[in-house]
Design a protein around this motif. Sequence first.
Motif, short mmCIF file in Angstrom:
data_model
loop_
_atom_site.label_atom_id
_atom_site.label_comp_id
_atom_site.label_asym_id
_atom_site.label_seq_id
_atom_site.Cartn_x
_atom_site.Cartn_y
_atom_site.Cartn_z
N VAL A 89 88.97 -42.40 -29.00
CA VAL A 89 87.94 -42.90 -29.91
C VAL A 89 86.64 -43.19 -29.16
O VAL A 89 85.56 -42.77 -29.60
N TYR A 90 86.72 -43.87 -28.05
CA TYR A 90 85.51 -44.27 -27.33
C TYR A 90 84.77 -43.06 -26.73
O TYR A 90 83.55 -43.02 -26.70
N GLU A 91 85.53 -42.07 -26.26
CA GLU A 91 84.89 -40.84 -25.77
C GLU A 91 84.21 -40.10 -26.91
O GLU A 91 83.11 -39.54 -26.75
N THR A 92 84.83 -40.10 -28.08
CA THR A 92 84.23 -39.46 -29.25
C THR A 92 82.95 -40.17 -29.66
O THR A 92 81.95 -39.52 -29.99
N ILE A 93 82.97 -41.49 -29.62
CA ILE A 93 81.76 -42.27 -29.92
C ILE A 93 80.63 -41.88 -28.96
O ILE A 93 79.49 -41.66 -29.38
N ASP A 94 80.95 -41.77 -27.69
CA ASP A 94 79.95 -41.38 -26.69
C ASP A 94 79.38 -40.00 -26.99
O ASP A 94 78.17 -39.78 -26.92
N MET A 96 79.28 -38.42 -29.91
CA MET A 96 78.49 -38.48 -31.15
C MET A 96 77.14 -39.12 -30.88
O MET A 96 76.11 -38.65 -31.36
N ARG A 97 77.13 -40.20 -30.09
CA ARG A 97 75.88 -40.88 -29.77
C ARG A 97 74.96 -39.97 -28.98
O ARG A 97 73.77 -39.86 -29.25
N PHE A 98 75.51 -39.26 -27.99
CA PHE A 98 74.71 -38.38 -27.14
C PHE A 98 74.06 -37.25 -27.95
O PHE A 98 72.91 -36.90 -27.72
N LYS A 99 74.80 -36.71 -28.93
CA LYS A 99 74.29 -35.60 -29.74
C LYS A 99 73.58 -36.07 -31.01
O LYS A 99 73.01 -35.25 -31.73
N GLY A 100 73.64 -37.37 -31.34
CA GLY A 100 73.01 -37.87 -32.55
C GLY A 100 73.71 -37.40 -33.81
O GLY A 100 73.07 -37.10 -34.82
N ILE A 101 75.03 -37.33 -33.77
CA ILE A 101 75.83 -36.82 -34.88
C ILE A 101 76.47 -37.98 -35.63
O ILE A 101 77.07 -38.86 -35.03
N ARG A 102 76.34 -37.97 -36.96
CA ARG A 102 76.87 -39.04 -37.80
C ARG A 102 78.27 -38.73 -38.36
O ARG A 102 78.99 -39.63 -38.75
N ARG A 103 78.61 -37.45 -38.43
CA ARG A 103 79.90 -37.02 -38.97
C ARG A 103 80.45 -35.94 -38.07
O ARG A 103 79.72 -35.05 -37.65
N LEU A 104 81.76 -35.99 -37.84
CA LEU A 104 82.36 -35.04 -36.90
C LEU A 104 83.71 -34.56 -37.43
O LEU A 104 84.62 -35.38 -37.61
N PRO A 105 83.85 -33.26 -37.71
CA PRO A 105 85.16 -32.75 -38.12
C PRO A 105 86.18 -32.94 -36.99
O PRO A 105 85.85 -32.82 -35.82
N VAL A 106 87.39 -33.24 -37.38
CA VAL A 106 88.49 -33.43 -36.43
C VAL A 106 89.47 -32.28 -36.65
O VAL A 106 89.83 -31.97 -37.79
#
Length: 149
Positions: A89-94, A96-106
């Motif tokens: 989860v925390y790596e995914t948050i990083d 998303m934050r780095f790319k400025g993405i609000r939604r991410l398909p899993v």
Amino acid sequence: MRIGDICTVQTVHCKRDVTVQDAALLMRNHHVGDLVVVEQPNGERVPVGILTDRDIVVSVIALGLDPASLLVGDVMSGELMTANEEDDVYETIDRMRFKGIRRLPVVNSLGGLSGIVSIDDLIEFLAQEMGELSRISASQLEHEKQARH
């Protein structure tokens, strides 16, 4: 914790050849602000893009284009980043934050769509984590009281 444990598994999706108008109706009917655009090469729904309500407003409505004559493939965001359901989860948050993405398909191990994680999902997860942290002080005081009696 795995991102697959907190993502929303009920995703609304469509293919590239759906009209933007039909995609907007899908969003309206399912009360969502995005659709994951998929292809099904081997039976797996593989994400290839994402279409948001903002994409429709900025790329179609604001330009006065006809949503019934455009296809999702013409408007969708094609540069798609995904997360594997096993990702932290925390790596995914990083990411998303780095790319400025609000939604991410899993995706699952075969690359098939298994869910979507949004900022709202992550905020809810982090709020629960903060709530658990806030209980430490109360628990510590209780243990201290019992130890001194």
